[in-house]
Motif scaffolding. Sequence first.
Motif, PDB file in Angstrom:
ATOM      1  N   VAL A 187      40.394  33.218  30.038  1.00 43.00           N
ATOM      2  CA  VAL A 187      40.477  34.267  31.053  1.00 43.00           C
ATOM      3  C   VAL A 187      39.262  35.151  30.829  1.00 43.00           C
ATOM      4  N   VAL A 188      38.267  35.007  31.676  1.00 44.04           N
ATOM      5  CA  VAL A 188      36.981  35.670  31.466  1.00 44.04           C
ATOM      6  C   VAL A 188      36.674  36.589  32.649  1.00 44.04           C
ATOM      7  N   ALA A 189      36.514  37.881  32.357  1.00 43.96           N
ATOM      8  CA  ALA A 189      36.173  38.867  33.383  1.00 43.96           C
ATOM      9  C   ALA A 189      35.666  40.117  32.685  1.00 43.96           C
ATOM     10  N   GLY A 190      34.958  40.959  33.423  1.00 47.37           N
ATOM     11  CA  GLY A 190      34.420  42.180  32.850  1.00 47.37           C
ATOM     12  C   GLY A 190      35.498  43.189  32.525  1.00 47.37           C
ATOM     13  N   ALA A 191      35.070  44.344  32.007  1.00 47.57           N
ATOM     14  CA  ALA A 191      36.008  45.400  31.640  1.00 47.57           C
ATOM     15  C   ALA A 191      36.722  45.915  32.883  1.00 47.57           C
ATOM     16  N   GLY A 192      38.005  46.218  32.707  1.00 46.36           N
ATOM     17  CA  GLY A 192      38.753  46.845  33.773  1.00 46.36           C
ATOM     18  C   GLY A 192      39.360  45.910  34.785  1.00 46.36           C
ATOM     19  N   TYR A 193      39.335  44.606  34.538  1.00 50.40           N
ATOM     20  CA  TYR A 193      39.924  43.657  35.474  1.00 50.40           C
ATOM     21  C   TYR A 193      41.387  43.346  35.157  1.00 50.40           C
ATOM     22  N   GLY A 194      41.910  43.950  34.127  1.00 49.30           N
ATOM     23  CA  GLY A 194      43.325  43.770  33.810  1.00 49.30           C
ATOM     24  C   GLY A 194      43.646  42.443  33.147  1.00 49.30           C
ATOM     25  N   LYS A 195      42.677  41.862  32.447  1.00 45.86           N
ATOM     26  CA  LYS A 195      42.879  40.550  31.811  1.00 45.86           C
ATOM     27  C   LYS A 195      44.054  40.580  30.845  1.00 45.86           C
ATOM     28  N   THR A 196      43.969  41.506  29.895  1.00 47.03           N
ATOM     29  CA  THR A 196      45.004  41.593  28.872  1.00 47.03           C
ATOM     30  C   THR A 196      46.357  41.932  29.485  1.00 47.03           C
ATOM     31  N   GLN A 197      46.369  42.866  30.432  1.00 42.33           N
ATOM     32  CA  GLN A 197      47.626  43.288  31.045  1.00 42.33           C
ATOM     33  C   GLN A 197      48.311  42.128  31.765  1.00 42.33           C
ATOM     34  N   GLU A 198      47.523  41.342  32.499  1.00 40.41           N
ATOM     35  CA  GLU A 198      48.109  40.231  33.248  1.00 40.41           C
ATOM     36  C   GLU A 198      48.678  39.170  32.305  1.00 40.41           C
ATOM     37  N   VAL A 199      47.940  38.829  31.260  1.00 38.29           N
ATOM     38  CA  VAL A 199      48.418  37.819  30.315  1.00 38.29           C
ATOM     39  C   VAL A 199      49.653  38.326  29.592  1.00 38.29           C
ATOM     40  N   TYR A 200      49.577  39.561  29.133  1.00 41.28           N
ATOM     41  CA  TYR A 200      50.700  40.140  28.396  1.00 41.28           C
ATOM     42  C   TYR A 200      51.962  40.178  29.260  1.00 41.28           C
TER      43      TYR A 200
ATOM     44  N   PHE B 120      37.715  38.262  22.774  1.00 42.87           N
ATOM     45  CA  PHE B 120      37.005  37.173  22.105  1.00 42.87           C
ATOM     46  C   PHE B 120      35.491  37.388  22.123  1.00 42.87           C
ATOM     47  N   HIS B 121      34.997  38.133  23.104  1.00 40.55           N
ATOM     48  CA  HIS B 121      33.548  38.358  23.229  1.00 40.55           C
ATOM     49  C   HIS B 121      32.959  39.086  22.021  1.00 40.55           C
TER      50      HIS B 121
ATOM     51  N   ILE C   1      42.244  32.332  25.548  1.00 39.79           N
ATOM     52  CA  ILE C   1      41.139  33.194  25.137  1.00 39.79           C
ATOM     53  C   ILE C   1      40.889  34.234  26.225  1.00 39.79           C
ATOM     54  N   ILE C   2      40.914  35.513  25.857  1.00 39.42           N
ATOM     55  CA  ILE C   2      40.617  36.616  26.771  1.00 39.42           C
ATOM     56  C   ILE C   2      39.270  37.195  26.365  1.00 39.42           C
ATOM     57  N   SER C   3      38.325  37.215  27.296  1.00 37.25           N
ATOM     58  CA  SER C   3      36.966  37.612  26.926  1.00 37.25           C
ATOM     59  C   SER C   3      36.250  38.254  28.110  1.00 37.25           C
ATOM     60  N   ARG C   4      35.328  39.168  27.799  1.00 37.21           N
ATOM     61  CA  ARG C   4      34.503  39.763  28.854  1.00 37.21           C
ATOM     62  C   ARG C   4      33.351  38.843  29.252  1.00 37.21           C
ATOM     63  N   THR C   5      32.952  37.982  28.312  1.00 37.56           N
ATOM     64  CA  THR C   5      31.845  37.067  28.573  1.00 37.56           C
ATOM     65  C   THR C   5      32.274  35.637  28.266  1.00 37.56           C
ATOM     66  N   ARG C   6      31.483  34.701  28.690  1.00 27.85           N
ATOM     67  CA  ARG C   6      31.790  33.296  28.465  1.00 27.85           C
ATOM     68  C   ARG C   6      31.877  33.037  26.963  1.00 27.85           C
TER      69      ARG C   6
ATOM     70  N   GLU D 173      36.918  36.349  37.164  1.00 26.74           N
ATOM     71  CA  GLU D 173      37.033  37.620  37.876  1.00 26.74           C
ATOM     72  C   GLU D 173      37.563  37.439  39.295  1.00 26.74           C
ATOM     73  N   GLU D 174      37.078  36.415  39.975  1.00 31.05           N
ATOM     74  CA  GLU D 174      37.491  36.211  41.354  1.00 31.05           C
ATOM     75  C   GLU D 174      39.000  35.996  41.439  1.00 31.05           C
ATOM     76  N   ASN D 175      39.552  35.289  40.456  1.00 32.00           N
ATOM     77  CA  ASN D 175      41.000  35.071  40.442  1.00 32.00           C
ATOM     78  C   ASN D 175      41.761  36.366  40.210  1.00 32.00           C
ATOM     79  N   LEU D 176      41.177  37.268  39.411  1.00 32.91           N
ATOM     80  CA  LEU D 176      41.897  38.473  38.992  1.00 32.91           C
ATOM     81  C   LEU D 176      41.773  39.632  39.971  1.00 32.91           C
ATOM     82  N   ARG D 177      40.830  39.567  40.896  1.00 31.29           N
ATOM     83  CA  ARG D 177      40.670  40.672  41.851  1.00 31.29           C
ATOM     84  C   ARG D 177      41.953  40.865  42.662  1.00 31.29           C
ATOM     85  N   PHE D 178      42.307  42.118  42.909  1.00 27.59           N
ATOM     86  CA  PHE D 178      43.465  42.420  43.736  1.00 27.59           C
ATOM     87  C   PHE D 178      43.170  42.085  45.193  1.00 27.59           C
ATOM     88  N   THR D 179      44.144  41.516  45.852  1.00 35.33           N
ATOM     89  CA  THR D 179      44.053  41.364  47.298  1.00 35.33           C
ATOM     90  C   THR D 179      44.484  42.678  47.951  1.00 35.33           C
TER      91      THR D 179
END
Length: 860
Positions: A40-53, A133-134, A160-165, A184-190
């Motif tokens: 799960v790779v996206a920049g800061a503030g995309y809610g990566k950790t929150q969504e997985v958790y 992971f980054h 793996i949750i990371s800001r970068t590849r 990131e595209e997957n995590l963006r809010f509609t």
Amino acid sequence: MPASFFHSNTSMGPDTQLYLERPRISRLLEGALQYPVVTVVAGAGYGKTQEVYGFLHTSKIPAVWIQVSERDNLASRFWETFTKAVALLDRASADRLHEMGFPETERQFDRYILIPQEDIAWDQKCLFVYDDFHLLKDKTVLRFIERSLCTPCATIGSLIISRTRPDLDIEGFAARGLLAQIDEENLRFTQQEIIDYYGIQHIHLSSETASEIYHDTEGWAFAIHLAGVSLKNGGIGYVRSSVQSNSFKFLEYTLFASLSPPLQKYLIRLSLIDHWPQEILYELAPADSGLLEEMKQIHSFIRFDCYQNSYQIHQLFLEYLRGKQGSLSAVEKEEVYTTAARWCLEHNLKMDAVTYYERIGNYQAIFDICFTFPQLMPYSVAAFFLEVLERAPREIYDRYMDAFIIHIKLLLSLTKFNEAARLLKTMKRIGESLPSSELTIGVLYSYYVLRGFWGLITCIYTKRYDFARYFKQAYESFYGSLIRHEFKGGHAVCLGSHSCMVSGPVKEHIDQYITEITQAVPYITALMQGCAYGMDDLARAELVFFQADVAHAESYAREALRKARETRQYQVENRALFFLLRIGLAQGNGESIQEYLQQLQAQLLENAFINRQVLYDIVTGWFYSHIQQTRYLPSWLRDDFEEKDLKNFLYGMETLVKLKYQVAEHRYVAALAFLESQKQESGIWLFLFGKIALWIIEAVCLYHCKNRNASIRALEEAYRLAESNVLDMLFIELGNEMRNLTNAALQDKTCTIPRDWLERIRGSAATYAKKSLALGKRYRNSLPAPEAPYGTLSVREQKILISLSQGLTREEMAKAADLSINTVKSVIKSVYNKLGALNRADAIRIATQMGLLKRPGHTL
């Protein structure tokens, strides 16, 4: 991790944060987890950790949540983080993993993936989550994780949750069908998800405002959240500039300013530490202050993580708080760092504790932690502590006597002998210049002990055998003073490849060493609670055994064994059993061999014995290679090339065992290549006995490669090194191999070795061969057969397995074997079933471990 042995459902902690379940993301994660590896790779503030958790909690999936920090770029620190995370689900397994240590080598990794079979729960999948992971850059840690991911199992997955590849073989995982990727595209809010998110906060939007927010934020979760805060608190509707302005300013005015001053100060204090376990938060919060309850109200930024049993803060908010640490006093910082360091020590997170103590300059606490490690420390750990010392102010050497002791200990572990010698001179000069006092006695006493160890460790280089007098001076200083100074540090001796620390063939050197170690051991033993007891008897046993005086060797070895057991000198005990095992082979005494093997196995139960599994593997590996039962060697000793397991510059017995294995398997060319590669690497080349053994093996390999002239020259070199000390047993132990070599040497007119010596060794080697051959047959019949494959592979399945290992596609396999694609698929499925494999990578790994892809001369 290869198996789901951590099986425990978890529940939410003290608070339940406001969270929008997004079915779209849940379906995405559910599908992704059908693969062994998910990123799960996206920049800061995309809610990566929150969504997985949130998904894991809702799905009730057991997880080991590993929260990575920058300090995890030290392998030993990463292992503390890793085992701490495991402990939240299975304490017993975590304890075994912690005891084993970070698995840097093939052997250690093999042990790691097998721990602990009795805890495996095949009925439920477990997930290893690597968050942030980054932050990982260390190649050793990344290699471990990559190898773990390459060892899939049906009941475990990795996310793996990371800001970068991630710096891993992502393309390789994807090509082998092991990987699912979320970005990131997957995590963006509609736009609809934005409306739903605000709806659960009782913020009602018009479709026009929702569309405006969607286009302004581009679905970025953090910006959407800040816009929501503005809508909720401002009362004036959505203001585009509030989102487009600086995020830190926004946090200042919309969040931080709304908190009570005590909570503001409390959060700034907490920002000093990396992880927020509940115990630390409770200890730092004033009693009955209500701070924790107030903190829970900002659950959008701070949440309780039941997988880690600690609180997690949004990274951007944490960075904001850290910018305010200048408002804290030195006293406030010291309280936080001390509390965190104590907690880390209680939970065996030694590296973290050192980091916190360093920030407040508590070097005595750092030294006390360092003293808990063995005298010769693992290289990476010693390097870490040395960096701490090098950053410390120079005054610590005036304030702490332990600074000298620790510094010298680290330098010896890092083989920086000249630097250690210079520091020892400084230490002595200081001790002699001080007026007579308790401090003076302590400094000089410690100097004498350290100078003795410096001489003992370096005598193999310097050929100076004068270390006993320093231990004697330490003893006289200790017992001649009313003030007793116990020398801090490990009280177990760490042996090298051989007990006789001699590098050259000069007879006087061995005599001097034996005399010196005999004089030194009683002082070391008295000063350091039994340390080195039996080491002198062991050195004599080694010498007289190699001189073919088996009776005296047995007597000395038994005495060394007795003394070692009295004082828990486990390495001395292990080495004494090794020689008793070899003595049993020379005597043809099968009963005693069986007894010694059982005693070696019993040592595995001694938790205080550092590296016990490694040393057990080496001793038994030597034995099984010697009796031609190489299938019982652990895989790390069968591999051609392997990083050293012990991280000890003096060690190298694994080199000899690997070579014996290769000779037993008739892999003479590989053995010669391995010999050449190890001449500058393996510590065994430092020792006279090791040099002779390796020259003999080189002669054997060259003989079988039909290079008779070079073979005789190698044998001559071995004889030259052994002649003055009459080290005949090193030749005799090769049995029939030595009989063939001596026959060739007797027929070679250019050979310079005396004929009477060649004839005597030929006769002794032939006699030895008869005894060992009989014992070998006995053990071949009595040893259990190695584990067989899950099912016998047919010829067609064997060919497909080879093709799998060569990386061929199904289409290429079908064409090469003249089969249909469907038939190839069916055969592959059968291979997987018989090997118990999940996929291609797993099948190759299992087949390689079973030896199905590594037989000499042919693939299968």
